[in-house]
Motif scaffolding. Structure first.
Motif, PDB file in Angstrom:
ATOM      1  N   GLN A  54       0.813  -1.199   0.000  1.00  0.00           N
ATOM      2  CA  GLN A  54       0.000   0.000   0.000  1.00  0.00           C
ATOM      3  C   GLN A  54       0.862   1.271   0.000  1.00  0.00           C
ATOM      4  O   GLN A  54       1.984   1.285   0.511  1.00  0.00           O
ATOM      5  N   SER A  56       1.014   5.242   1.340  1.00  0.00           N
ATOM      6  CA  SER A  56       0.472   6.020   2.447  1.00  0.00           C
ATOM      7  C   SER A  56       0.916   7.475   2.351  1.00  0.00           C
ATOM      8  O   SER A  56       1.878   7.794   1.639  1.00  0.00           O
ATOM      9  N   ASP A  57       0.216   8.358   3.051  1.00  0.00           N
ATOM     10  CA  ASP A  57       0.587   9.777   3.079  1.00  0.00           C
ATOM     11  C   ASP A  57       0.262  10.355   4.453  1.00  0.00           C
ATOM     12  O   ASP A  57      -0.628   9.870   5.153  1.00  0.00           O
ATOM     13  N   TYR A  58       0.990  11.398   4.828  1.00  0.00           N
ATOM     14  CA  TYR A  58       0.743  12.070   6.103  1.00  0.00           C
ATOM     15  C   TYR A  58       1.412  13.441   6.084  1.00  0.00           C
ATOM     16  O   TYR A  58       2.348  13.701   5.308  1.00  0.00           O
ATOM     17  N   LYS A  74       4.640   7.863   0.960  1.00  0.00           N
ATOM     18  CA  LYS A  74       5.581   6.761   1.198  1.00  0.00           C
ATOM     19  C   LYS A  74       5.071   5.481   0.543  1.00  0.00           C
ATOM     20  O   LYS A  74       3.873   5.169   0.608  1.00  0.00           O
ATOM     21  N   PHE A  75       5.993   4.761  -0.084  1.00  0.00           N
ATOM     22  CA  PHE A  75       5.634   3.486  -0.716  1.00  0.00           C
ATOM     23  C   PHE A  75       6.857   2.579  -0.730  1.00  0.00           C
ATOM     24  O   PHE A  75       7.991   3.026  -0.461  1.00  0.00           O
ATOM     25  N   TYR A 164      -1.647   7.881  -7.451  1.00  0.00           N
ATOM     26  CA  TYR A 164      -2.144   7.721  -6.082  1.00  0.00           C
ATOM     27  C   TYR A 164      -2.945   8.959  -5.693  1.00  0.00           C
ATOM     28  O   TYR A 164      -2.628  10.091  -6.106  1.00  0.00           O
ATOM     29  N   THR A 166      -4.238  11.102  -2.334  1.00  0.00           N
ATOM     30  CA  THR A 166      -3.983  11.263  -0.907  1.00  0.00           C
ATOM     31  C   THR A 166      -5.295  11.380  -0.123  1.00  0.00           C
ATOM     32  O   THR A 166      -6.388  11.458  -0.687  1.00  0.00           O
ATOM     33  N   GLU A 167      -5.131  11.441   1.185  1.00  0.00           N
ATOM     34  CA  GLU A 167      -6.267  11.736   2.052  1.00  0.00           C
ATOM     35  C   GLU A 167      -6.666  13.213   1.891  1.00  0.00           C
ATOM     36  O   GLU A 167      -5.981  13.993   1.218  1.00  0.00           O
TER      37      GLU A 167
END
Length: 306
Positions: A54, A56-58, A74-75, A164, A166-167
């Protein structure tokens, strides 16, 4: 004119033609227009990189003030061909479909770019792209954000590798960092001091500091300072930790420390020169041959008369 003189003239013409070719070919090779090749012939080779698991992002808050200095994506990845791979992330916002001049267009706005280089082999490695928060805040667009990642190595470009989303984020939650995550000079204060020293050594009064930008390069992030004085814009890029590593340019002018001023011939002009050279080469030997025939005919006539 005897046959030896004819041969000498013909030899000189051949040398002249070769000289023309030796001047034309290097310019043709250097011309940027040579890159306009058939898309089918320049298709990206198949990527040896696999994206694992998966994405992810932050948001990353470096100074604890509650605002994000970076949006981190990040991957994990690995490659069947061990090499150092260069990842470029394009952060954008989907603005939806709009009617324009009788047609429907899907509009995106690019907010920022982030770059990373990572050595990959058969083992899984983590790759991180850090999108600087100042650009996100300036564009005043909330997320979710679209991320397109392209990759290459020292030999090949592999085109787009991954997409991708993001949130959701609010742009007001981002700010430009005071300390960079990478690059030759991390501190904004130190970078600005180097810029002012560089300007003083060059005898420049750059004026008021209008804005600060951060450029993502392969070697790390680079500070770019923009000044304005009486309508003149002076820009400084901090590419190292000494005054000698400061790149300076004035907007709307070509004066810059590290920009090449070598002009390249346009491909159309290059081809025209080549055609002229070829026509000249075809025409001149015919003229020489005619001269040689005339000389030989004159010699035969002289022998008969004698």
């Amino acid at each position: 004119m005897d046959s030896r003189k004819c041969l000498l003239i013909e030899k000189k013409c051949l040398v002249f033609f070769q000289l023309i070719l030796s001047l034309i070919i290097p310019f043709a090779l250097m011309s940027p227009a040579m890159a306009d090749e058939d898309p089918e012939e320049t298709a990206d080779p198949q990527s040896p990189v696999q994206f694992i698991g998966q994405v992810s992002d932050y948001g990353l808050d470096l100074d604890g003030d509650g605002l994000y200095d970076y949006l981190v994506v990040k991957f994990n990845a690995r490659s069947s061909i061990p090499s150092t791979y260069f990842f470029t992330g394009d952060l954008s916002v989907d603005l939806g479909y709009h009617e324009s001049k009788g047609s429907t267009a899907h509009e995106f706005r690019t907010l920022n770019l982030a770059k990373n280089y990572t050595y990959l082999d058969g083992n899984t490695s983590t790759v991180i792209l850090n999108f600087e928060g100042g650009r996100i805040h300036e564009n005043e667009l909330n997320g979710p954000y679209e991320v397109e990642i392209s990759l290459s190595n020292e030999s090949w470009g592999f085109g787009r590798g991954m997409e991708y989303t993001t949130e959701e984020y609010e742009f007001v939650k981002f700010e430009q960092p005071e300390i960079l995550l990478s690059g030759p000079v991390r501190s904004k204060t130190q970078a600005l001091e180097l810029v002012r020293q560089s300007a003083a050594e060059a005898g420049l009064n750059p004026g008021e500091l209008k804005d600060i930008d951060i450029s993502s390069e392969r070697k790390g992030e680079v500070w770019i300072f923009n000044f304005e004085e009486n309508g003149t814009h002076e820009c400084f890029a901090v590419e190292g930790n000494t005054v000698g590593d400061i790149r300076h340019w004035t907007l709307n002018e070509t004066a810059t420390k590290k920009t090449s001023a070598i002009p390249f011939l346009h491909i159309n002009f290059t081809v025209a020169l080549l055609v002229v050279a070829c026509l000249f080469a075809r025409k001149f030997p015919v003229q020489i041959t005619g001269q040689k025939a005339a000389v030989c005919q004159t010699k035969r006539s002289d022998k008969k008369n004698n």
